[in-house]
Design an enzyme around this catalytic site. Structure first.
Site, PDB file in Angstrom:
ATOM      1  N   ASP A 178       1.774  53.719  -8.273  1.00  0.00           N
ATOM      2  CA  ASP A 178       3.233  53.647  -8.182  1.00  0.00           C
ATOM      3  C   ASP A 178       3.775  52.421  -8.912  1.00  0.00           C
ATOM      4  OD1 ASP A 178       5.666  54.871  -6.747  1.00  0.00           O
ATOM      5  OD2 ASP A 178       5.815  52.757  -6.213  1.00  0.00           O
ATOM      6  N   HIS A 186       5.086  54.485   1.208  1.00  0.00           N
ATOM      7  CA  HIS A 186       4.659  53.575   0.146  1.00  0.00           C
ATOM      8  C   HIS A 186       3.537  52.719   0.721  1.00  0.00           C
ATOM      9  CE1 HIS A 186       4.785  51.398  -3.495  1.00  0.00           C
ATOM     10  NE2 HIS A 186       5.650  50.455  -3.180  1.00  0.00           N
TER      11      HIS A 186
END
Length: 353
Positions: A208, A124
């Site tokens: 995201d 991430h």
């Protein structure tokens, strides 16, 4: 690398044909991959890499539920399962798979183990992209890479066991060794990706955060609540409102759209449904575009990161979260859903209103 046409736009992707598992294993043959955190992504990635033949160890605090899960998954204390600091010390590729809040808290401890020549791996881009808020600023003498599977760790593992693979993005933030790109690709193949597409840390986290606040969860939950409310206010029963809002969506339509596309869905329903859906989709698009643009701006400005860090770091966040989830769980909408799911499990199929 292969060039694939995505809706008329050519993109370069990497598949197992261009970069087979044997090449990934050869490239990383001298590396010890330390997976730090055995929560959401950790188990799937660690188990897939172990099954693929990589040298993998896990770093997790003893006495936690995640540590117990690691034991059940066959990680051996003192051999392949260690405390976080010991695993970080032993690893040459440090996979920081803790939560965003966990990464911020651990960073002062973790960075002293990131000695020259090591590789820092993320799934991430949050910590690096918003480093003015997270404080995560790696030294210049290490590689910093990312592989982000497009789904949960559970899905990644399930597809791997079934012989498939979840698609993943990959990125290089810092290339100290001159081999960071190859390492990222090898890690992507190692964790079980179906194919890999290149991005950067900022684009990964922007898309995201927008996705999970938008169509994937936030917008989905909001529009479900709105339609259910309209049907209930217009005299429909809870079961009918739920079935027409959620049950058909999740149990019938979404799987079919995933398999065949939206055009197929339009072509394989009644004329009444076709015309209604095609005539109204534009109105919904125009109604939601301003909200989604507002959302993206909030992500890009760092406001979403600020709020996430601020809320997630409060001492009583877990209690506040449970109160929010309790409100959702006990609402008429989702209490009805619990009943429908129970009936579905008895019959093995969706319940028709």
């Amino acid at each position: 690398m292969a060039t694939i046409n995505f809706g008329g736009v050519p993109e370069t992707v990497i598949t197992r044909d261009e970069f087979p598992l044997s090449a990934a294993l050869n490239l990383l043959k001298d590396e010890t991959i330390a997976v730090i955190g055995y929560g959401v992504q950790g188990p799937g990635q660690a188990l897939n890499m172990r099954d693929n033949g990589f040298r993998v160890i896990v770093g997790q605090r003893e006495g936690t539920p995640s540590y117990e899960r690691a034991l059940k998954d066959g990680w051996v204390p003192g051999e392949t399962l260690f405390g976080i600091e010991e695993a970080a010390d032993k690893g040459t590729i440090i996979c920081n798979l803790l939560s965003d809040a966990g990464q911020i808290a651990l960073w002062p401890t973790l960075q002293k183990y990131l000695t020259p020549g090591k590789t820092l791996y993320f799934s991430h881009g949050f910590g690096i992209t918003f480093n003015d808020q997270t404080g995560i600023v790696p030294a210049k003498d290490i590689d910093v890479i990312l592989v982000a599977p497009k789904g949960s760790g559970t899905s990644l593992r399930r597809l791997f066991v079934a012989g498939g693979g979840l698609n993943s993005s990959f990125a290089v933030f810092q290339d100290a060794s001159g081999k960071a790109f190859e390492k990222a690709v090898a890690m992507g193949i190692g964790v079980g990706s179906g194919y890999l597409f290149e991005t950067d840390f900022k684009k990964e986290v922007y898309s995201d955060l927008t996705g999970e606040r938008g169509v994937l969860m936030g917008a989905l939950a909001g529009i479900i609540e709105a339609q259910y409310q309209v049907l209930r206010q217009r005299g429909h029963s809870p079961s009918e409102a739920f079935n027409e809002t959620v049950e058909e969506l999740t149990q019938s339509l979404v799987p079919l759209v995933g398999e065949n596309g939206m055009d197929w869905m339009f072509a394989n329903c009644s004329v009444t449904a076709q015309r209604g859906a095609l005539d109204w989709k534009g109105k919904f698009r125009e109604a939601t575009l301003p909200v989604l643009n507002e959302l993206y701006d909030s992500v890009a400005s760092g406001e979403e990161a600020r709020r996430t860090i601020e809320r997630g770091s409060t001492p009583n966040y877990r209690q506040e979260l449970e109160a929010e989830l309790k409100e959702v769980r006990e609402s008429e909408l989702w209490a009805t859903g619990a009943t429908v799911r129970e009936l579905r499990s008895r019959t093995g199929e969706s319940v028709e209103a």
